[in-house]
Design an enzyme around this catalytic site. Structure first.
Site, PDB file in Angstrom:
ATOM      1  N   LEU A  76       0.849  -1.182   0.000  1.00 38.75           N
ATOM      2  CA  LEU A  76       0.000   0.000   0.000  1.00 38.75           C
ATOM      3  C   LEU A  76       0.888   1.236   0.000  1.00 38.75           C
ATOM      4  CD1 LEU A  76      -2.615  -0.925   2.791  1.00 38.75           C
ATOM      5  CD2 LEU A  76      -2.973  -1.020   0.318  1.00 38.75           C
ATOM      6  N   HIS A  77       0.580   2.182  -0.883  1.00 36.84           N
ATOM      7  CA  HIS A  77       1.369   3.414  -0.859  1.00 36.84           C
ATOM      8  C   HIS A  77       0.596   4.636  -1.331  1.00 36.84           C
ATOM      9  CE1 HIS A  77       1.718   2.485  -5.156  1.00 36.84           C
ATOM     10  NE2 HIS A  77       2.045   3.753  -5.325  1.00 36.84           N
TER      11      HIS A  77
END
Length: 361
Positions: A208-209
């Site tokens: 996740l970013h």
């Protein structure tokens, strides 16, 4: 012909490696091609940048602009001014940009203003979501590109709708898949495999970013909570992007089955993906790799610029509502996930097609 090859962020390195190899091979066969590799320094963490050059056999850059961390506007300005200095000293015949990062847009603008031909690898992909910085980078870059090297028929149709002449569109496939297929027998087991006692198909990989997922505390906590509660106590391996780590540390998010690691090298990360049960991500490029490896993939985004990974491949777009995770996990564990297939021309020969086009210019 002198070609400037622009790389600035982790996804770029996978895409340029096979092109460089094909240029060097073509030169040995007598082609009038030369290149300058220009690393903008947009990614500066070693596992997100430096190790890629070693693992993928990319030569040392001719120039490193060293822009480092900054706002998007700050990075854009630094890249443009520093690349401009190189072009003032010795202009290139063609500027080759790849993907959709800030470096792609900034170098394309700089080259075009100096009347240098611009070619875009991965031209034409669209998410339709202009809240994404990458979508703005794609639109701006493609508005001034001279030659488009596309990954799919969908990208071709996007460009035609935007008024691009068919003669400028070159459907060649996906250079990132060239790199993946060329390294499948070189993947490296990361340290976390033994440390966590991982077993084949008995763990999940998560990345996740995107700001929409990691910058809002409640959203980040809810996503991770749903993933953990739906994963039947399987280990969830989470290589943490630098921007995400800050938020995780502040929130104190910890579960027994959630295993954080530092960013992994390309060969280590894809070893984990290849042997996992599934991947949960908000990345675009990872969905292409899971499609080719036949690994189920859940994408936590409301749109994707790579619809072929959903239409043809193993990816499913879940959106950003955490409540969508449980039904997807139930589908995975019940054995009902789609098998998928590999999109057209994702065959490991894309870079050769690109370089053959260069030699025809």
């Amino acid at each position: 012909m002198l070609i400037d090859i622009i790389a600035g962020a982790r996804p770029n390195f996978m895409k340029i490696a096979p092109i460089i190899r094909e240029i060097e091979k073509s030169r040995k066969e007598g082609a009038d091609l030369s290149y300058r590799l220009i690393h903008t320094g947009q990614h500066y963490d070693r596992n997100m940048s430096g190790s890629f050059f070693e693992q993928l056999g990319i030569p040392d850059p001719h120039y490193n602009l060293g822009v480092g961390s900054d706002t998007q506007a700050g990075q854009t300005a630094k890249i443009m001014t520093r690349y401009e200095e190189i072009l003032f000293d010795k202009p290139a015949d063609l500027c080759l940009v790849v993907g959709d990062v800030t470096s792609t847009m900034a170098c394309a603008i700089t080259a075009k203003k100096m009347h240098i031909t611009v070619a875009h690898v991965e031209g034409g992909i669209r998410s339709g979501d202009r809240r994404m910085p990458e979508e703005i980078n794609r639109l701006v870059t493609d508005s001034i590109t001279d030659h488009f090297f596309t990954t799919s028929q969908t990208a071709n149709e996007n460009l035609k709708r935007e008024g691009v002449e068919e003669s400028k569109i070159h459907f060649v496939g996906n250079t990132m898949i060239d790199t993946l297929l060329g390294n499948m027998d070189r993947l490296i087991k990361p340290g976390v495999w033994d440390e966590a006692g991982l077993k084949e198909k008995e763990y999940l990989v998560m990345t996740l970013h995107r700001p929409s997922n990691v910058d809002e505390e409640e959203q980040l906590k809810s996503l991770i909570s749903e993933i953990i509660s739906s994963s039947k106590e399987l280990p969830v391996i989470f290589p943490v992007h630098p921007r995400t780590r800050k938020n995780l540390e502040k929130l104190g998010i910890e579960y027994d089955s959630l295993i954080y690691t530092d960013p992994l090298s390309y060969l280590e990360f894809n070893y984990l993906v290849r042997h996992s049960k599934a991947v949960i991500t908000d990345s675009g490029g990872i969905t292409e790799e899971t499609t080719v490896m036949g690994i189920p993939c859940m994408t936590l985004r409301d749109s994707t610029e790579r619809p072929e990974t959903c239409i043809t491949g193993t990816n499913e777009l879940l959106g950003t509502d955490p409540r969508a995770i449980k039904p997807a996990m139930e589908k995975l564990f019940s054995g009902k996930w789609k098998e998928g297939s590999i999109p057209e021309l994702w065959d490991g020969r894309t870079a050769k097609r690109i370089v053959d086009i260069f030699t025809s210019f």
